[in-house]
Design a protein around this motif. Sequence first.
Motif, PDB file in Angstrom:
ATOM      1  N   UNK A 144      -4.692   2.383  -0.707  1.00  0.00           N
ATOM      2  CA  UNK A 144      -4.131   2.780   0.593  1.00  0.00           C
ATOM      3  C   UNK A 144      -4.316   1.678   1.637  1.00  0.00           C
ATOM      4  N   UNK A 145      -5.551   1.227   1.793  1.00  0.00           N
ATOM      5  CA  UNK A 145      -5.825   0.209   2.807  1.00  0.00           C
ATOM      6  C   UNK A 145      -5.189  -1.120   2.419  1.00  0.00           C
ATOM      7  N   UNK A 158       0.893   2.411  -4.893  1.00  0.00           N
ATOM      8  CA  UNK A 158       0.691   3.694  -4.220  1.00  0.00           C
ATOM      9  C   UNK A 158       1.880   4.078  -3.343  1.00  0.00           C
ATOM     10  N   UNK A 159       2.385   3.136  -2.553  1.00  0.00           N
ATOM     11  CA  UNK A 159       3.505   3.445  -1.650  1.00  0.00           C
ATOM     12  C   UNK A 159       4.717   3.934  -2.433  1.00  0.00           C
ATOM     13  N   UNK A 160       5.000   3.281  -3.555  1.00  0.00           N
ATOM     14  CA  UNK A 160       6.155   3.673  -4.373  1.00  0.00           C
ATOM     15  C   UNK A 160       5.940   5.055  -4.983  1.00  0.00           C
ATOM     16  N   UNK A 185      -2.983   6.186  13.242  1.00  0.00           N
ATOM     17  CA  UNK A 185      -3.139   5.197  12.158  1.00  0.00           C
ATOM     18  C   UNK A 185      -2.030   4.143  12.189  1.00  0.00           C
ATOM     19  N   UNK A 186      -1.225   4.142  13.231  1.00  0.00           N
ATOM     20  CA  UNK A 186      -0.071   3.247  13.271  1.00  0.00           C
ATOM     21  C   UNK A 186      -0.442   1.786  13.444  1.00  0.00           C
ATOM     22  N   UNK A 187      -1.718   1.503  13.745  1.00  0.00           N
ATOM     23  CA  UNK A 187      -2.149   0.102  13.851  1.00  0.00           C
ATOM     24  C   UNK A 187      -2.629  -0.440  12.504  1.00  0.00           C
ATOM     25  N   UNK A 188      -2.506   0.375  11.460  1.00  0.00           N
ATOM     26  CA  UNK A 188      -2.923  -0.043  10.117  1.00  0.00           C
ATOM     27  C   UNK A 188      -1.707  -0.296   9.229  1.00  0.00           C
ATOM     28  N   UNK A 189      -1.669  -1.425   8.590  1.00  0.00           N
ATOM     29  CA  UNK A 189      -0.555  -1.750   7.680  1.00  0.00           C
ATOM     30  C   UNK A 189      -0.874  -1.225   6.285  1.00  0.00           C
ATOM     31  N   UNK A 190      -1.036   0.096   6.192  1.00  0.00           N
ATOM     32  CA  UNK A 190      -1.446   0.733   4.943  1.00  0.00           C
ATOM     33  C   UNK A 190      -0.260   1.328   4.188  1.00  0.00           C
ATOM     34  N   UNK A 191      -0.538   1.736   2.960  1.00  0.00           N
ATOM     35  CA  UNK A 191       0.532   2.240   2.088  1.00  0.00           C
ATOM     36  C   UNK A 191       1.235   3.445   2.678  1.00  0.00           C
TER      37      UNK A 191
END
Length: 334
Positions: A66-67, A73-75, A91-97
Amino acid sequence: MVPTLKVNPLALRLGELLKQRIVKLDSKNWAKSGGDQMRLEMLTTIDAMRPGEVAMLENIRFSKDEEGNKGTLAEELANLADIFVLDGFAVSHRADASVVGVAKYLPVFAGLLMETEVKALSKVLQRPRKPLVAIIGGIKAETKIPVIKNLLKKSNYILIGGGIVSTYLYALGFKIGSSVVDKKYAKEILQYCKNKKVIKPLDVVVGDIKGKKYWVKDLDKNFKITDKNLAIYDIGPKTIHEFSKIIKKAKTIVWNGAMGYFEQHPYENATYSIARLVATRSKGPAFGVVGGGETLLSLEAVKMSEYVDHISTGGGAMLEFLSGKKLPGVKVIS
């Protein structure tokens, strides 16, 4: 996986609010060791759901992918859906999945909360009614410096409290006992606090950590705390009075960070006073925006949350937005 961080209580509460059973999908930690069987079971469960039913995945932070949006994971998340509604401003400041990754595979839309957050904070930065007053407190100077830097260009006044004040005094060479200091950022704090727009406290409350002994000290050339058992725990009454005069003139107010150690009596006075002032001025003479966990707790303590125009759900996200950064989660919905 941490049992206490599972979403089971959230699923139950959501079911109570929606008055229906929530289908809990056992996605575990998305590890490959879970095999195709776990994924097949989730897809089968989703396919069997009827229109209007709601499913909830397990805490996505359990996945090591995720991180930073790693692995597939995203797919895999995208395979479970037809569209992606991003509503988690916090959580919009995180470029996570689950923030930016899924958006590569599905049509993406902003949720109602995300839309409200972006509009409110953009109003502060792009088209504020003047005077614009920013109130910045809290302990971490590191997260507040970029905000002060960006808001100096837009604000009429920046009122400071909390650890920023003690760090500023430390940078000036004052002895401040065991007051919270962010030594790494002392020079930067000193640089920005020299600006005339930054309004520094006139006095502070000094005492012990339990509040058993305390007193008000003016911030003059003779100020010093030599006892290591004492520290600055609040801004003083003269400062509250001065800040109140400025807040009462504001047409736009943004506040993040407590003025002192408000969790311990009697060091709550300034934070609660600011909370009442901001709430009283909001939804009328001024447009008020408040964010940050401690800040929101203080508003709740004085029962004034409902009187503020916008309560931000984002702590770090709000600060990064106000510092002028382009948040990964906001980018994907733009």
